[in-house]
Design a protein around this motif. Structure first.
Motif, PDB file in Angstrom:
ATOM      1  N   ASP A  20      -9.212  -2.940  -3.537  1.00  0.00           N
ATOM      2  CA  ASP A  20      -9.324  -1.881  -2.538  1.00  0.00           C
ATOM      3  C   ASP A  20      -8.205  -0.723  -2.675  1.00  0.00           C
ATOM      4  O   ASP A  20      -8.410   0.417  -2.847  1.00  0.00           O
ATOM      5  N   LEU A  21      -7.088  -1.171  -2.983  1.00  0.00           N
ATOM      6  CA  LEU A  21      -5.936  -0.461  -3.299  1.00  0.00           C
ATOM      7  C   LEU A  21      -5.961   0.319  -4.657  1.00  0.00           C
ATOM      8  O   LEU A  21      -5.633   1.488  -4.608  1.00  0.00           O
ATOM      9  N   GLU A  47      -8.356   3.146  -3.861  1.00  0.00           N
ATOM     10  CA  GLU A  47      -7.331   4.187  -2.740  1.00  0.00           C
ATOM     11  C   GLU A  47      -6.548   4.704  -3.708  1.00  0.00           C
ATOM     12  O   GLU A  47      -6.256   6.068  -3.582  1.00  0.00           O
ATOM     13  N   THR A  48      -5.741   4.199  -4.896  1.00  0.00           N
ATOM     14  CA  THR A  48      -4.833   4.933  -5.553  1.00  0.00           C
ATOM     15  C   THR A  48      -5.290   5.553  -6.786  1.00  0.00           C
ATOM     16  O   THR A  48      -4.687   6.141  -7.692  1.00  0.00           O
ATOM     17  N   LEU A  87       0.793   4.247  -2.960  1.00  0.00           N
ATOM     18  CA  LEU A  87       0.729   5.581  -2.778  1.00  0.00           C
ATOM     19  C   LEU A  87       1.823   6.300  -3.323  1.00  0.00           C
ATOM     20  O   LEU A  87       1.507   7.540  -3.428  1.00  0.00           O
ATOM     21  N   ARG A 133       0.875  -1.255   0.240  1.00  0.00           N
ATOM     22  CA  ARG A 133       0.003   0.050   0.154  1.00  0.00           C
ATOM     23  C   ARG A 133       0.740   1.298   0.257  1.00  0.00           C
ATOM     24  O   ARG A 133       0.728   2.181  -0.867  1.00  0.00           O
TER      25      ARG A 133
END
Ligand code: NAP
Length: 266
Positions: free
Chosen positions: A50-51, A54-55, A29, A25
């Motif tokens: 999910d990642l 998020e990114t 990021l 993660r």
């Protein structure tokens, strides 16, 4: 701080949860493309999804659901569609830790499994990628080991032993000719982090000490100078720094992340 690694490719083992996930993660990021490995496809795919959210789809994230401790698993990683083959810039070695127990109960098979998982697999992964990193003039290798390398835990004898072998190997390999070619190899040593791993090892320790798991959690956290277990996000941030351009002059180190638990001066 810009870590200067956006656009690089990282391979992260044990990345569906816990410390490996924290590293994957943190790197993603920072703009790093990450190949994430774990055996269980469902949890891994969810972690990748999910990642990705998020990114914001800014980096490439590839799931490879294999056992990284097997040759077939590693072949699948090198050949995954869309991946960089063996041309990784960053390698974070990690797989599950060996079970706790009494050394009198461990036979050769138990030892070979621990050595395979926590010593030989990282060495195989390093062997496959390190010269390619050196040829390109940049490489960062971080092995997730354990604070048990510096301060052994009695019921984790398989871990104490196997990881010490890796630590000795890294001490030599990191100082070989690759050091002048932009490649660093460091070990990141977790103390107590609140992950499934700690949840799996606590019952045996609690039973040995005649306590409940909850009692042991409270006692353990009170014994940590920081007063708490660590979390995967903060572990990942340290890993990302070790993988950054800024950590170029840091190699062959055993970096503790343990909230101050190790009480030695050096
Ligand atoms: P965790 O939460 O249990 O996560 C382990 C990860 O590794 C999962 O993604 C798991 O997914 C994957 N994995 C396990 N065996 C694998 C294999 N053979 N091939 C590919 N993936 C594999 O554990 P953690 O707390 O993050 O621990 C990571 C490492 O740090 C372990 O070696 C552990 O012993 C060590 N450590 C942890 C602590 C701590 O406090 N948490 C302290 C000291 C050392 P699958 O099961 O689906 O494969």
């Amino acid at each position: 701080m810009d870590l200067g690694i956006a656009g690089k490719w990282a391979l992260v083992g044990g990345a569906s949860k816990g410390l490996g996930w924290g590293c994957a993660r943190a790197l993603a990021l920072e703009g790093v493309n990450v190949v994430m490995v774990a055996r269980g496809a469902e949890v891994l795919n969810k972690a990748v999804e999910d990642l990705r959210a998020e990114t914001g789809g800014q980096v490439q994230l590839i799931a490879v659901a294999v056992d990284i401790t097997t040759e077939a698993g590693r072949e699948a990683i090198w050949n995954v569609a869309g991946g960089p083959g063996k041309d990784y810039d960053i390698l974070v070695t990690n797989a599950g830790g060996p079970p706790p127990g009494d050394f009198r109960d461990w036979n050769r098979e138990a030892w070979m499994k621990a050595i395979d998982s926590n010593m030989l697999t990282p060495i195989e992964l390093i062997k496959a990628t390190v010269d390619r990193m050196a040829a390109r003039g940049f490489g960062r290798i971080v092995n997730i080991t354990s604070s048990a390398v510096k301060a052994p835990i009695d019921v984790l004898g398989l871990s104490n032993g196997a990881r010490s072998g890796l630590t000795g190997f890294v001490a030599g390999a990191s100082r070989s000719a690759i050091a002048a070619k932009g490649v660093t190899i460091n070990n990141l040593l977790p103390g107590k982090f609140d992950t499934d791993r700690i949840r799996a090892t606590l019952p045996a320790m609690a039973q040995k000490q005649g306590k409940t798991v909850e009692e042991l959690r409270v006692i353990q956290q009170a014994q940590i100078p920081a007063g708490r277990y660590g979390n995967p996000q903060e572990f990942g941030a340290i890993c990302a720094f070790l993988c950054s351009q800024h950590a170029a002059y840091m190699t062959g180190q055993n970096v503790l992340a343990d909230g101050g638990s190790y009480a030695g001066t050096y």
